[in-house]
Design an enzyme around this catalytic site. Sequence first.
Site, PDB file in Angstrom:
ATOM      1  N   ARG A  12    -109.222  -2.119 110.108  1.00  0.00           N
ATOM      2  CA  ARG A  12    -109.203  -3.476 109.575  1.00  0.00           C
ATOM      3  C   ARG A  12    -107.944  -3.727 108.762  1.00  0.00           C
ATOM      4  O   ARG A  12    -107.344  -2.791 108.237  1.00  0.00           O
ATOM      5  CB  ARG A  12    -110.434  -3.690 108.691  1.00  0.00           C
ATOM      6  CG  ARG A  12    -111.724  -3.850 109.481  1.00  0.00           C
ATOM      7  CD  ARG A  12    -112.916  -3.865 108.570  1.00  0.00           C
ATOM      8  NE  ARG A  12    -113.045  -2.629 107.816  1.00  0.00           N
ATOM      9  CZ  ARG A  12    -113.095  -2.564 106.504  1.00  0.00           C
ATOM     10  NH1 ARG A  12    -113.019  -3.663 105.789  1.00  0.00           N
ATOM     11  NH2 ARG A  12    -113.219  -1.405 105.890  1.00  0.00           N
ATOM     12  N   CYS A  41     -77.411  10.395  84.339  1.00  0.00           N
ATOM     13  CA  CYS A  41     -77.361   9.601  85.580  1.00  0.00           C
ATOM     14  C   CYS A  41     -75.901   9.301  85.900  1.00  0.00           C
ATOM     15  O   CYS A  41     -75.178   8.780  85.056  1.00  0.00           O
ATOM     16  CB  CYS A  41     -78.144   8.305  85.406  1.00  0.00           C
ATOM     17  SG  CYS A  41     -77.835   7.115  86.729  1.00  0.00           S
ATOM     18  N   CYS A  63     -75.089   5.351  85.503  1.00  0.00           N
ATOM     19  CA  CYS A  63     -75.210   4.609  84.245  1.00  0.00           C
ATOM     20  C   CYS A  63     -73.827   4.425  83.597  1.00  0.00           C
ATOM     21  O   CYS A  63     -72.935   5.255  83.773  1.00  0.00           O
ATOM     22  CB  CYS A  63     -76.146   5.351  83.278  1.00  0.00           C
ATOM     23  SG  CYS A  63     -77.900   4.978  83.530  1.00  0.00           S
ATOM     24  N   HIS A 112     -80.675   1.229  84.168  1.00  0.00           N
ATOM     25  CA  HIS A 112     -81.176   2.292  85.030  1.00  0.00           C
ATOM     26  C   HIS A 112     -82.554   1.973  85.607  1.00  0.00           C
ATOM     27  O   HIS A 112     -82.895   2.406  86.708  1.00  0.00           O
ATOM     28  CB  HIS A 112     -81.242   3.583  84.205  1.00  0.00           C
ATOM     29  CG  HIS A 112     -81.614   4.798  84.978  1.00  0.00           C
ATOM     30  ND1 HIS A 112     -80.678   5.541  85.675  1.00  0.00           N
ATOM     31  CD2 HIS A 112     -82.817   5.403  85.180  1.00  0.00           C
ATOM     32  CE1 HIS A 112     -81.303   6.554  86.264  1.00  0.00           C
ATOM     33  NE2 HIS A 112     -82.591   6.493  85.990  1.00  0.00           N
ATOM     34  N   ASN A 140     -80.717   2.151 100.436  1.00  0.00           N
ATOM     35  CA  ASN A 140     -81.870   3.010 100.659  1.00  0.00           C
ATOM     36  C   ASN A 140     -82.654   2.995  99.362  1.00  0.00           C
ATOM     37  O   ASN A 140     -82.100   3.287  98.308  1.00  0.00           O
ATOM     38  CB  ASN A 140     -81.443   4.450 100.952  1.00  0.00           C
ATOM     39  CG  ASN A 140     -80.605   4.555 102.220  1.00  0.00           C
ATOM     40  OD1 ASN A 140     -80.749   3.756 103.139  1.00  0.00           O
ATOM     41  ND2 ASN A 140     -79.719   5.527 102.254  1.00  0.00           N
ATOM     42  N   SER A 177     -83.171   9.972  95.335  1.00  0.00           N
ATOM     43  CA  SER A 177     -83.745  10.606  94.152  1.00  0.00           C
ATOM     44  C   SER A 177     -83.361   9.861  92.877  1.00  0.00           C
ATOM     45  O   SER A 177     -84.063   9.918  91.886  1.00  0.00           O
ATOM     46  CB  SER A 177     -83.286  12.055  94.067  1.00  0.00           C
ATOM     47  OG  SER A 177     -81.883  12.113  94.234  1.00  0.00           O
ATOM     48  N   HIS A 225     -81.575   4.510  89.872  1.00  0.00           N
ATOM     49  CA  HIS A 225     -80.624   3.509  89.375  1.00  0.00           C
ATOM     50  C   HIS A 225     -80.286   2.544  90.520  1.00  0.00           C
ATOM     51  O   HIS A 225     -79.896   2.985  91.604  1.00  0.00           O
ATOM     52  CB  HIS A 225     -79.349   4.188  88.859  1.00  0.00           C
ATOM     53  CG  HIS A 225     -78.518   3.280  88.016  1.00  0.00           C
ATOM     54  ND1 HIS A 225     -78.266   3.501  86.676  1.00  0.00           N
ATOM     55  CD2 HIS A 225     -77.910   2.106  88.312  1.00  0.00           C
ATOM     56  CE1 HIS A 225     -77.537   2.512  86.195  1.00  0.00           C
ATOM     57  NE2 HIS A 225     -77.309   1.653  87.178  1.00  0.00           N
ATOM     58  N   HIS A 282     -78.788   0.579  93.245  1.00  0.00           N
ATOM     59  CA  HIS A 282     -77.458   0.594  93.864  1.00  0.00           C
ATOM     60  C   HIS A 282     -77.562   0.542  95.377  1.00  0.00           C
ATOM     61  O   HIS A 282     -78.625   0.802  95.948  1.00  0.00           O
ATOM     62  CB  HIS A 282     -76.704   1.861  93.457  1.00  0.00           C
ATOM     63  CG  HIS A 282     -77.260   3.127  94.058  1.00  0.00           C
ATOM     64  ND1 HIS A 282     -78.421   3.724  93.608  1.00  0.00           N
ATOM     65  CD2 HIS A 282     -76.824   3.903  95.084  1.00  0.00           C
ATOM     66  CE1 HIS A 282     -78.657   4.825  94.314  1.00  0.00           C
ATOM     67  NE2 HIS A 282     -77.712   4.946  95.232  1.00  0.00           N
ATOM     68  N   GLN A 287     -74.912   1.138  99.138  1.00  0.00           N
ATOM     69  CA  GLN A 287     -73.718   1.828  99.618  1.00  0.00           C
ATOM     70  C   GLN A 287     -72.982   0.987 100.645  1.00  0.00           C
ATOM     71  O   GLN A 287     -73.567   0.117 101.286  1.00  0.00           O
ATOM     72  CB  GLN A 287     -74.105   3.155 100.266  1.00  0.00           C
ATOM     73  CG  GLN A 287     -74.771   4.117  99.307  1.00  0.00           C
ATOM     74  CD  GLN A 287     -74.957   5.472  99.962  1.00  0.00           C
ATOM     75  OE1 GLN A 287     -73.992   6.129 100.342  1.00  0.00           O
ATOM     76  NE2 GLN A 287     -76.200   5.875 100.113  1.00  0.00           N
TER      77      GLN A 287
HETATM   78 ZN   LIG Z   1     -78.609   5.212  85.694  1.00  0.00          ZN
END
Ligand SMILES: [Zn+2]
Length: 347
Positions: free
Chosen positions: A24, A45, A48, A108, A148, A156, A159, A161, A163
């Site tokens: 369903r 990061c 950042c 972030h 992505n 992983s 943050h 972003h 490409q």
């Molecule tokens: Zn960051």
Amino acid sequence: MTWEERWHPLREEWVIVAAHRQDRPWSGETVRHEKEKLPEYVSDCYLCPGNRRVSGKVNPEYTRTFVFDNDHPSVSPDAPLDLAPPAGIYRNQPARGVARVVCYSPKHNLTLAELKPTEIENLLHIWQSQYLELGSRPEIAHVLIFENKGEVVGVSNPHPHCQIYATNFVFKTIETEARASRRHLAETGRVLFQDILTAEQQDGRRIIAENESAIAFLPYFARYAYEVFVAPKATHPSLATLSRAETRDLAEVLKRILVKFDNLWQMPFPYVMPLHQAPTDGGDHRGFHFHIEFHPPLRKPNLLKYLAGPEIGGGNFLSDTSPQEKAAELRAQPDTHYKHRPEQETE
Ligand SMILES: [Zn+2]
Ligand SMILES: [Zn+2]
């Protein structure tokens, strides 16, 4: 019940839709990713502001967007030119091109869905200028911009972003779309994507959001359960020729789709989001209609669409969901992000 094969006119391939055996329609299950709440700034990061990257370069204290050359580029102006010639029928060429990263925000813990419409509009202008700048280089045949998002597509670092791969060849899907569009224009005098828009509007059941000059729909020939196309209504081969008003409208529709995605299961919705823009190889691309595609890998909150025999083995997709049902689910989602709703039920 939908059990048939549908032609994908842009990819020129069949999609098997076998939604007759589906359980369903999804009935309200949500995933609460309480996890740790992410902070606005993370000291290790590499995206950042103010942080040092692996290359040793230091990010500026940027306040809106930040574009830089990828420190681990897959294509580069520095890729070796002197290649060993392969045997027999095999061919190779230098991996020349430009790979960049675009940070959407210094924060972030934001996602594209949570940016303000004006910030998304600003990002569209950044994409425009990147496409123009990189596409104008003689050695660049195509500029692929993509995001992505989510661990299930291998990202992983949350943050926000995307490409850019500016390459000396045209990516396969774009090449196919460009060829199909060129042939359709030559044969009918019409733009292929306009005919797709007309068919979607005639049917109407798969349109998810629209305003004066932009539209979002879950196509008749969708390969993924929640695949969505976002596009200007007028034909532009790339973002570069959109007017200010069209850019604003596109940002608005894009924002609504992103919010609906996140609202669906009340979690950051994973996806691969490519911008499909005309090649910059000097070819005739008047029939190419710029659009943004979303390929979400999840069919349900914790259920991936696995690519297996038909997809990997044969190259055609098997979909076991009904595009119109999935479009209805997305359309029914509110336009306010679940994180920003004041009276959020927590249990
Ligand atoms: Zn960051
Ligand atoms: Zn496309």
